[in-house]
Design a protein around this motif. Sequence first.
Motif, mmCIF file in Angstrom:
data_model
loop_
_atom_site.group_PDB
_atom_site.id
_atom_site.type_symbol
_atom_site.label_atom_id
_atom_site.label_comp_id
_atom_site.label_asym_id
_atom_site.label_seq_id
_atom_site.Cartn_x
_atom_site.Cartn_y
_atom_site.Cartn_z
ATOM 1 N N GLU A 1 0.825 -1.209 0.000
ATOM 2 C CA GLU A 1 0.000 0.000 0.000
ATOM 3 C C GLU A 1 0.860 1.260 0.000
ATOM 4 N N GLN A 2 1.940 1.247 0.773
ATOM 5 C CA GLN A 2 2.831 2.408 0.813
ATOM 6 C C GLN A 2 3.487 2.641 -0.546
ATOM 7 N N ASN A 3 3.866 1.576 -1.216
ATOM 8 C CA ASN A 3 4.465 1.723 -2.543
ATOM 9 C C ASN A 3 3.471 2.326 -3.525
ATOM 10 N N GLU A 4 2.238 1.866 -3.489
ATOM 11 C CA GLU A 4 1.242 2.339 -4.446
ATOM 12 C C GLU A 4 0.825 3.786 -4.177
ATOM 13 N N LYS A 5 0.665 4.156 -2.916
ATOM 14 C CA LYS A 5 0.117 5.469 -2.577
ATOM 15 C C LYS A 5 1.185 6.549 -2.415
ATOM 16 N N ILE A 6 2.369 6.197 -1.893
ATOM 17 C CA ILE A 6 3.348 7.215 -1.517
ATOM 18 C C ILE A 6 4.638 7.101 -2.313
ATOM 19 N N TYR A 7 5.217 5.919 -2.372
ATOM 20 C CA TYR A 7 6.582 5.806 -2.883
ATOM 21 C C TYR A 7 6.651 5.716 -4.401
ATOM 22 N N ALA A 8 5.799 4.924 -5.027
ATOM 23 C CA ALA A 8 5.835 4.802 -6.487
ATOM 24 C C ALA A 8 5.585 6.128 -7.205
ATOM 25 N N PRO A 9 4.623 6.973 -6.759
ATOM 26 C CA PRO A 9 4.468 8.275 -7.418
ATOM 27 C C PRO A 9 5.700 9.158 -7.326
ATOM 28 N N ARG A 10 6.603 8.869 -6.403
ATOM 29 C CA ARG A 10 7.837 9.642 -6.254
ATOM 30 C C ARG A 10 9.044 8.934 -6.866
ATOM 31 N N GLY A 11 8.795 7.875 -7.598
ATOM 32 C CA GLY A 11 9.887 7.159 -8.237
ATOM 33 C C GLY A 11 10.680 6.288 -7.281
ATOM 34 N N LEU A 12 10.045 5.808 -6.218
ATOM 35 C CA LEU A 12 10.710 4.978 -5.212
ATOM 36 C C LEU A 12 9.974 3.652 -5.075
#
Length: 204
Positions: free
Chosen positions: A154-165
């Motif tokens: 969930e953190q990857n989908e909502k926070i980290y992936a939109p920032r390229g992480l």
Amino acid sequence: MVKAVLAAASTLTTQLVPPSRQPLCYCPTSGNGFSTGTDPPPSHGNMATEFHNLQDLRHTASLATKVFIQRDYSEGTVCKFQTKFPAELDSRIERTLFEDTIKTLNNYYAEAEKIGGRSYLEGCLACASAYIIFLCMETRYEKVLKKISTYIQEQNEKIYAPRGLLITDPIERGMRVIEISIFEDRSSSGSSSSGSSTSSSSAR
């Protein structure tokens, strides 16, 4: 008399609306507000495509570098990770978001390793059944690990992936580190490399 009037009205309608053109109808389009009745309304693109998601990272981005969050042994061998903010993430994510993620993971691992009545019961049942009971039931520790995996997703989908992480589940690294991958767009990285090669050739 009536037939003559109907024939005249039909002729007038044919002159006003030529058969080669379709009648116009008002539709809420993004242009002048009108479209022909046979044309489909224009489709508006999904605004979410402006941001990265997990699929975009895997297909349209290239891995730039990785950051490793080390274990924190200040309180013993309990599974706990350092909350120190890496300098490599300074321009990528807010410090508070990063710290909240690490603290939440630390709380989950503390919950998984907490010893209580259920842990004793699981141990007794395991000894009595020669650990065969674990073939048909999950331990409390395994259930918490599933919660951690879901939380990281969930953190990857909502926070980290939109920032390229992208965060890798620590269980995949032997619980030694939290691996954070930093991605860059292939187009931007390609343009920067071509620009550097052009400048070096002009310098020669």
